[in-house]
Design a protein around this motif. Structure first.
Motif, PDB file in Angstrom:
ATOM      1  N   LYS A   1      -0.090  -7.630  -0.440  1.00  0.00           N
ATOM      2  CA  LYS A   1      -0.564  -7.651  -1.821  1.00  0.00           C
ATOM      3  C   LYS A   1      -1.917  -6.956  -1.949  1.00  0.00           C
ATOM      4  CE  LYS A   1      -0.139 -11.819  -3.691  1.00  0.00           C
ATOM      5  NZ  LYS A   1      -0.111 -13.303  -3.727  1.00  0.00           N
ATOM      6  N   ALA A   2      -2.773  -7.147  -0.948  1.00  0.00           N
ATOM      7  CA  ALA A   2      -4.143  -6.628  -1.038  1.00  0.00           C
ATOM      8  C   ALA A   2      -4.199  -5.115  -0.932  1.00  0.00           C
ATOM      9  CB  ALA A   2      -5.012  -7.260   0.047  1.00  0.00           C
TER      10      ALA A   2
ATOM     11  N   GLY B   1      -2.213  -2.893  -2.042  1.00  0.00           N
ATOM     12  CA  GLY B   1      -1.877  -2.279  -3.318  1.00  0.00           C
ATOM     13  C   GLY B   1      -0.953  -1.084  -3.243  1.00  0.00           C
TER      14      GLY B   1
ATOM     15  N   GLY C   1       2.321  -1.283  -2.590  1.00  0.00           N
ATOM     16  CA  GLY C   1       3.700  -1.710  -2.800  1.00  0.00           C
ATOM     17  C   GLY C   1       4.395  -2.004  -1.486  1.00  0.00           C
TER      18      GLY C   1
ATOM     19  N   LEU D   1       6.485 -11.546  -6.759  1.00  0.00           N
ATOM     20  CA  LEU D   1       5.866 -10.368  -6.156  1.00  0.00           C
ATOM     21  C   LEU D   1       5.976  -9.112  -7.008  1.00  0.00           C
ATOM     22  CD1 LEU D   1       6.785 -10.720  -2.366  1.00  0.00           C
ATOM     23  CD2 LEU D   1       4.619 -11.240  -3.510  1.00  0.00           C
TER      24      LEU D   1
ATOM     25  N   ILE E   1       5.879  -5.196  -5.193  1.00  0.00           N
ATOM     26  CA  ILE E   1       6.613  -5.522  -3.974  1.00  0.00           C
ATOM     27  C   ILE E   1       7.991  -6.059  -4.366  1.00  0.00           C
ATOM     28  CG2 ILE E   1       6.672  -6.940  -1.882  1.00  0.00           C
ATOM     29  CD1 ILE E   1       3.587  -7.045  -2.061  1.00  0.00           C
TER      30      ILE E   1
ATOM     31  N   PRO F   1       4.725  -8.257  -9.921  1.00  0.00           N
ATOM     32  CA  PRO F   1       3.465  -7.711 -10.440  1.00  0.00           C
ATOM     33  C   PRO F   1       2.640  -6.979  -9.392  1.00  0.00           C
ATOM     34  CG  PRO F   1       3.792  -9.958 -11.215  1.00  0.00           C
ATOM     35  CD  PRO F   1       4.824  -9.708 -10.153  1.00  0.00           C
ATOM     36  N   HIS F   2       2.929  -7.195  -8.124  1.00  0.00           N
ATOM     37  CA  HIS F   2       2.207  -6.528  -7.047  1.00  0.00           C
ATOM     38  C   HIS F   2       2.938  -5.278  -6.553  1.00  0.00           C
ATOM     39  CE1 HIS F   2      -0.510  -9.982  -6.749  1.00  0.00           C
ATOM     40  NE2 HIS F   2       0.576 -10.741  -6.873  1.00  0.00           N
TER      41      HIS F   2
END
Length: 296
Positions: free
Chosen positions: A129-130, A132, A134, A174, A179, A176-177
């Motif tokens: 997530k960090a 960014g 995907g 996930l 993924i 929104p991230h």
């Protein structure tokens, strides 16, 4: 996740069978791949089968060991940097039927199949997530996570139903991230998952046993399945059902559930509003998740 080249995948249970099939498919698309497996013999075979590349790294790992999973995540990052594909693939079963299983059977199967999946998520998702960039998560369930199975596989089925359920929810969380999440539900595959079961349990419990077992014949080629998984990642498909022979059985099972719902009922205003709000939130999250892959 359309672009694979130069990105990194971490695969549990990757030393043989389905996991090895995934590893070959992702290596073939230009990814760096870290294969984790409990049995050293399987890791040796993976090195031999996937030789000729410096984009492969192997780790001996008990997925139910949370500290070991944490170190595996760190080792993967040291080797290849950011992780983009997490495949929680490892799975074990037991010999005692569900009505005779003791605590040790339940603890072993749930500890590996659910606990190992949870450990993978806890240790790898924060970094995914960090960064960014995907990515994608593949959780291996089973057709035993879709339909009823005989009693001898009941504990295994309980764990695989849980993996399917958490994957459905994780996909919404996930999106929104950037993924994606897929749940893999295979039928019979040419693996040693059943014949190596005692060895896995001995190694899990700290015994030194580590030898080869016979492959189950008559199942799908794991390398063919690996290609199917890679395509599902590319298109962000929520469900991976490689075995068409189960379609009618699954339809019958779900039709039985639909038939059990009442059709003549009334909702009071507060209950109706609450359910409408929940359904709307779910639909919005699902639309966002499905949009990550374009076509599905």
């Amino acid at each position: 996740m359309r672009e694979f080249r130069g990105k990194t995948a971490f695969i549990t249970g990757g030393g043989s069978g389905i996991g090895l099939g995934m590893a070959r498919a992702l290596l073939g698309r230009g990814m760096n791949v870290v294969v984790a497996d409990l049995l050293e013999s399987h890791l040796q075979e993976a090195r031999a089968a996937l030789s000729g590349t410096n984009r492969l790294h192997c780790i001996r790992l008990d997925v139910s060991d949370r500290a070991a999973m944490r170190e595996a995540a760190r080792e993967t990052e040291r080797m290849f940097g950011n992780v983009h594909v997490l495949a929680n693939n490892v799975g074990v079963s037991q010999r005692n039927p569900i009505d005779e299983a003791g605590y040790e059977d339940w603890d072993y199967v749930l500890g590996v199949n659910i606990g190992g999946t949870v450990a993978g998520l806890v240790e790898f998702l924060p970094g995914m997530k960090a960064h960014g960039e995907g990515g994608h998560v593949v959780n291996t369930s089973s057709m035993a996570g879709m339909i009823p199975v005989p009693a001898f596989a009941g504990v295994y089925a309980a764990s695989k139903f849980a993996v399917r359920g958490l994957s459905d929810s994780l996909r919404l969380a996930l999106a929104p991230h950037g993924i994606g999440v897929s749940v893999l539900c295979p039928g019979m595959v040419k693996t040693r998952a059943m014949t190596a079961g005692d060895l896995y349990r001995q190694a899990h419990e700290g015994d030194a046993a580590d030898e080869r077992r016979e492959t189950i014949e008559g199942g799908m080629d794991p390398f063919e399945l690996g290609e199917t998984v890679a395509e599902a990642i590319a298109h962000n498909r929520p469900y991976i059902f490689p075995h068409g022979e189960f379609r009618e059985e699954v339809a019958s099972y779900f039709n039985d559930m639909l038939a059990a719902f009442p059709t003549d009922f009334e909702l009071d205003e507060r209950r109706a509003a609450s359910e409408e709000r929940r359904a709307r939130m779910t639909a919005e999250a699902k639309a966002m998740a499905d949009a990550l892959g374009g076509e599905s």
